[in-house]
Design a protein around this motif. Structure first.
Motif, PDB file in Angstrom:
ATOM      1  N   LEU A 129      46.683  34.950  40.012  1.00  0.00           N
ATOM      2  CA  LEU A 129      45.465  34.780  39.219  1.00  0.00           C
ATOM      3  C   LEU A 129      44.701  36.102  39.082  1.00  0.00           C
ATOM      4  O   LEU A 129      44.200  36.431  37.996  1.00  0.00           O
ATOM      5  N   ILE A 130      44.634  36.872  40.167  1.00  0.00           N
ATOM      6  CA  ILE A 130      43.981  38.185  40.119  1.00  0.00           C
ATOM      7  C   ILE A 130      44.701  39.093  39.120  1.00  0.00           C
ATOM      8  O   ILE A 130      44.071  39.738  38.272  1.00  0.00           O
ATOM      9  N   ILE A 131      46.025  39.126  39.218  1.00  0.00           N
ATOM     10  CA  ILE A 131      46.822  39.967  38.317  1.00  0.00           C
ATOM     11  C   ILE A 131      46.607  39.547  36.869  1.00  0.00           C
ATOM     12  O   ILE A 131      46.417  40.391  35.979  1.00  0.00           O
ATOM     13  N   LEU A 132      46.615  38.249  36.614  1.00  0.00           N
ATOM     14  CA  LEU A 132      46.438  37.769  35.240  1.00  0.00           C
ATOM     15  C   LEU A 132      45.035  38.046  34.713  1.00  0.00           C
ATOM     16  O   LEU A 132      44.874  38.335  33.518  1.00  0.00           O
ATOM     17  N   ALA A 133      44.028  37.980  35.569  1.00  0.00           N
ATOM     18  CA  ALA A 133      42.675  38.318  35.131  1.00  0.00           C
ATOM     19  C   ALA A 133      42.618  39.781  34.701  1.00  0.00           C
ATOM     20  O   ALA A 133      42.038  40.118  33.647  1.00  0.00           O
ATOM     21  N   CYS A 134      43.230  40.644  35.472  1.00  0.00           N
ATOM     22  CA  CYS A 134      43.277  42.064  35.102  1.00  0.00           C
ATOM     23  C   CYS A 134      44.089  42.256  33.832  1.00  0.00           C
ATOM     24  O   CYS A 134      43.722  43.053  32.958  1.00  0.00           O
ATOM     25  N   GLU A 135      45.176  41.512  33.710  1.00  0.00           N
ATOM     26  CA  GLU A 135      46.006  41.575  32.510  1.00  0.00           C
ATOM     27  C   GLU A 135      45.197  41.188  31.271  1.00  0.00           C
ATOM     28  O   GLU A 135      45.304  41.820  30.214  1.00  0.00           O
ATOM     29  N   GLY A 136      44.381  40.154  31.399  1.00  0.00           N
ATOM     30  CA  GLY A 136      43.530  39.748  30.279  1.00  0.00           C
ATOM     31  C   GLY A 136      42.559  40.839  29.879  1.00  0.00           C
ATOM     32  O   GLY A 136      42.355  41.108  28.689  1.00  0.00           O
ATOM     33  N   ALA A 137      41.943  41.489  30.860  1.00  0.00           N
ATOM     34  CA  ALA A 137      41.010  42.583  30.563  1.00  0.00           C
ATOM     35  C   ALA A 137      41.746  43.756  29.921  1.00  0.00           C
ATOM     36  O   ALA A 137      41.253  44.352  28.956  1.00  0.00           O
ATOM     37  N   LEU A 138      42.926  44.072  30.431  1.00  0.00           N
ATOM     38  CA  LEU A 138      43.721  45.146  29.832  1.00  0.00           C
ATOM     39  C   LEU A 138      44.098  44.794  28.394  1.00  0.00           C
ATOM     40  O   LEU A 138      44.072  45.646  27.510  1.00  0.00           O
ATOM     41  N   SER A 139      44.402  43.521  28.145  1.00  0.00           N
ATOM     42  CA  SER A 139      44.809  43.099  26.801  1.00  0.00           C
ATOM     43  C   SER A 139      43.665  43.209  25.801  1.00  0.00           C
ATOM     44  O   SER A 139      43.897  43.236  24.597  1.00  0.00           O
ATOM     45  N   GLN A 140      42.444  43.283  26.304  1.00  0.00           N
ATOM     46  CA  GLN A 140      41.281  43.437  25.430  1.00  0.00           C
ATOM     47  C   GLN A 140      40.885  44.902  25.263  1.00  0.00           C
ATOM     48  O   GLN A 140      39.831  45.216  24.715  1.00  0.00           O
ATOM     49  N   GLY A 141      41.726  45.787  25.769  1.00  0.00           N
ATOM     50  CA  GLY A 141      41.499  47.211  25.570  1.00  0.00           C
ATOM     51  C   GLY A 141      40.682  47.890  26.653  1.00  0.00           C
ATOM     52  O   GLY A 141      40.335  49.067  26.521  1.00  0.00           O
ATOM     53  N   HIS A 142      40.369  47.172  27.729  1.00  0.00           N
ATOM     54  CA  HIS A 142      39.602  47.779  28.819  1.00  0.00           C
ATOM     55  C   HIS A 142      40.535  48.642  29.671  1.00  0.00           C
ATOM     56  O   HIS A 142      41.641  48.221  30.015  1.00  0.00           O
ATOM     57  N   SER A 143      40.090  49.820  29.999  1.00  0.00           N
ATOM     58  CA  SER A 143      40.901  50.742  30.790  1.00  0.00           C
ATOM     59  C   SER A 143      40.895  50.332  32.263  1.00  0.00           C
ATOM     60  O   SER A 143      39.979  49.621  32.717  1.00  0.00           O
ATOM     61  N   PRO A 144      41.893  50.781  33.020  1.00  0.00           N
ATOM     62  CA  PRO A 144      41.869  50.518  34.461  1.00  0.00           C
ATOM     63  C   PRO A 144      40.574  51.011  35.116  1.00  0.00           C
ATOM     64  O   PRO A 144      40.020  50.336  35.979  1.00  0.00           O
ATOM     65  N   GLU A 145      40.079  52.166  34.661  1.00  0.00           N
ATOM     66  CA  GLU A 145      38.833  52.702  35.224  1.00  0.00           C
ATOM     67  C   GLU A 145      37.656  51.769  34.929  1.00  0.00           C
ATOM     68  O   GLU A 145      36.820  51.501  35.794  1.00  0.00           O
ATOM     69  N   ALA A 146      37.604  51.258  33.694  1.00  0.00           N
ATOM     70  CA  ALA A 146      36.510  50.359  33.311  1.00  0.00           C
ATOM     71  C   ALA A 146      36.576  49.046  34.093  1.00  0.00           C
ATOM     72  O   ALA A 146      35.542  48.506  34.497  1.00  0.00           O
ATOM     73  N   ILE A 147      37.791  48.535  34.297  1.00  0.00           N
ATOM     74  CA  ILE A 147      37.952  47.287  35.055  1.00  0.00           C
ATOM     75  C   ILE A 147      37.488  47.479  36.489  1.00  0.00           C
ATOM     76  O   ILE A 147      36.734  46.661  37.029  1.00  0.00           O
ATOM     77  N   ALA A 148      37.923  48.561  37.135  1.00  0.00           N
ATOM     78  CA  ALA A 148      37.519  48.830  38.519  1.00  0.00           C
ATOM     79  C   ALA A 148      36.002  48.977  38.620  1.00  0.00           C
ATOM     80  O   ALA A 148      35.375  48.431  39.540  1.00  0.00           O
ATOM     81  N   LYS A 149      35.404  49.685  37.670  1.00  0.00           N
ATOM     82  CA  LYS A 149      33.947  49.881  37.673  1.00  0.00           C
ATOM     83  C   LYS A 149      33.224  48.551  37.449  1.00  0.00           C
ATOM     84  O   LYS A 149      32.235  48.244  38.130  1.00  0.00           O
ATOM     85  N   ALA A 150      33.710  47.736  36.511  1.00  0.00           N
ATOM     86  CA  ALA A 150      33.075  46.442  36.229  1.00  0.00           C
ATOM     87  C   ALA A 150      33.215  45.491  37.413  1.00  0.00           C
ATOM     88  O   ALA A 150      32.296  44.717  37.710  1.00  0.00           O
ATOM     89  N   TRP A 151      34.345  45.544  38.099  1.00  0.00           N
ATOM     90  CA  TRP A 151      34.591  44.707  39.272  1.00  0.00           C
ATOM     91  C   TRP A 151      33.541  45.009  40.341  1.00  0.00           C
ATOM     92  O   TRP A 151      32.908  44.111  40.892  1.00  0.00           O
ATOM     93  N   GLU A 152      33.361  46.280  40.615  1.00  0.00           N
ATOM     94  CA  GLU A 152      32.365  46.713  41.604  1.00  0.00           C
ATOM     95  C   GLU A 152      30.951  46.326  41.163  1.00  0.00           C
ATOM     96  O   GLU A 152      30.158  45.808  41.951  1.00  0.00           O
ATOM     97  N   ALA A 153      30.637  46.551  39.894  1.00  0.00           N
ATOM     98  CA  ALA A 153      29.298  46.244  39.372  1.00  0.00           C
ATOM     99  C   ALA A 153      29.006  44.745  39.428  1.00  0.00           C
ATOM    100  O   ALA A 153      27.893  44.329  39.760  1.00  0.00           O
ATOM    101  N   LYS A 154      30.012  43.932  39.119  1.00  0.00           N
ATOM    102  CA  LYS A 154      29.809  42.477  39.142  1.00  0.00           C
ATOM    103  C   LYS A 154      29.567  41.981  40.565  1.00  0.00           C
ATOM    104  O   LYS A 154      28.722  41.102  40.790  1.00  0.00           O
ATOM    105  N   GLN A 155      30.278  42.548  41.532  1.00  0.00           N
ATOM    106  CA  GLN A 155      30.041  42.158  42.921  1.00  0.00           C
ATOM    107  C   GLN A 155      28.615  42.518  43.335  1.00  0.00           C
ATOM    108  O   GLN A 155      27.915  41.725  43.968  1.00  0.00           O
ATOM    109  N   THR A 156      28.183  43.709  42.956  1.00  0.00           N
ATOM    110  CA  THR A 156      26.815  44.143  43.266  1.00  0.00           C
ATOM    111  C   THR A 156      25.802  43.228  42.595  1.00  0.00           C
ATOM    112  O   THR A 156      24.795  42.834  43.210  1.00  0.00           O
ATOM    113  N   LYS A 157      26.054  42.860  41.341  1.00  0.00           N
ATOM    114  CA  LYS A 157      25.155  41.954  40.617  1.00  0.00           C
ATOM    115  C   LYS A 157      25.082  40.602  41.326  1.00  0.00           C
ATOM    116  O   LYS A 157      23.993  40.046  41.517  1.00  0.00           O
ATOM    117  N   ASN A 158      26.238  40.062  41.719  1.00  0.00           N
ATOM    118  CA  ASN A 158      26.248  38.775  42.419  1.00  0.00           C
ATOM    119  C   ASN A 158      25.496  38.853  43.742  1.00  0.00           C
ATOM    120  O   ASN A 158      24.785  37.914  44.111  1.00  0.00           O
TER     121      ASN A 158
END
Length: 136
Positions: free
Chosen positions: A57-86
């Motif tokens: 499920l984790i891999i597929l979530a990342c795959e979905g973000a990649l399929s929308q044109g998000h870079s690995p750097e953007a995904i890692a940054k958003a992951w960290e930011a979302k945890q901080t927001k939560n």
């Protein structure tokens, strides 16, 4: 979270995925990822202690973000930011929530008027009416 590990893995996943499943720009690529996520959720429901299914499920979530044109750097940054927001959100006492149900944050804090101490006649226990369309 070790940014280097996440960053390296997402680049590795992106490169492998495009070689294996074709370019992310391929028509209906995202729909295929969503279909696979639904199948994985059913597998988790059948075997909730199976770590490999959760990782799928984790891999597929990342795959979905990649399929929308998000870079690995953007995904890692958003992951960290979302945890901080939560971590900064207001959450109910978990002991007051019906077992087996989602524990949702206090959506009234999503309303700028309420959050800033103003009088928002639209806010109630379910959050701001103005924000509800964003959270169906």
């Amino acid at each position: 979270m070790n940014d280097l590990i996440v960053h390296h893995h997402l680049h590795r996943q992106r490169d492998w995925s495009e070689r294996t499943f074709g370019p992310y720009s391929r028509p209906l690529r995202t729909e295929g990822v969503l279909d696979h996520i639904k199948k994985e959720v059913r597998e988790i429901e059948a075997h909730p202690s199976d770590l490999e299914e959760w990782v799928d499920l984790i891999i597929l979530a990342c795959e979905g973000a990649l399929s929308q044109g998000h870079s690995p750097e953007a995904i890692a940054k958003a992951w960290e930011a979302k945890q901080t927001k939560n971590e900064g959100r207001v959450w109910p006492d978990w002991q007051t929530v019906e077992p087996g149900k989602a524990i949702e944050h206090d959506r009234r804090m999503d309303c700028a008027a309420y959050r800033d101490g103003g009088d928002c006649k639209e806010c109630d226990a379910d959050g701001c009416v103005m924000m509800r369309s964003a959270y169906p």
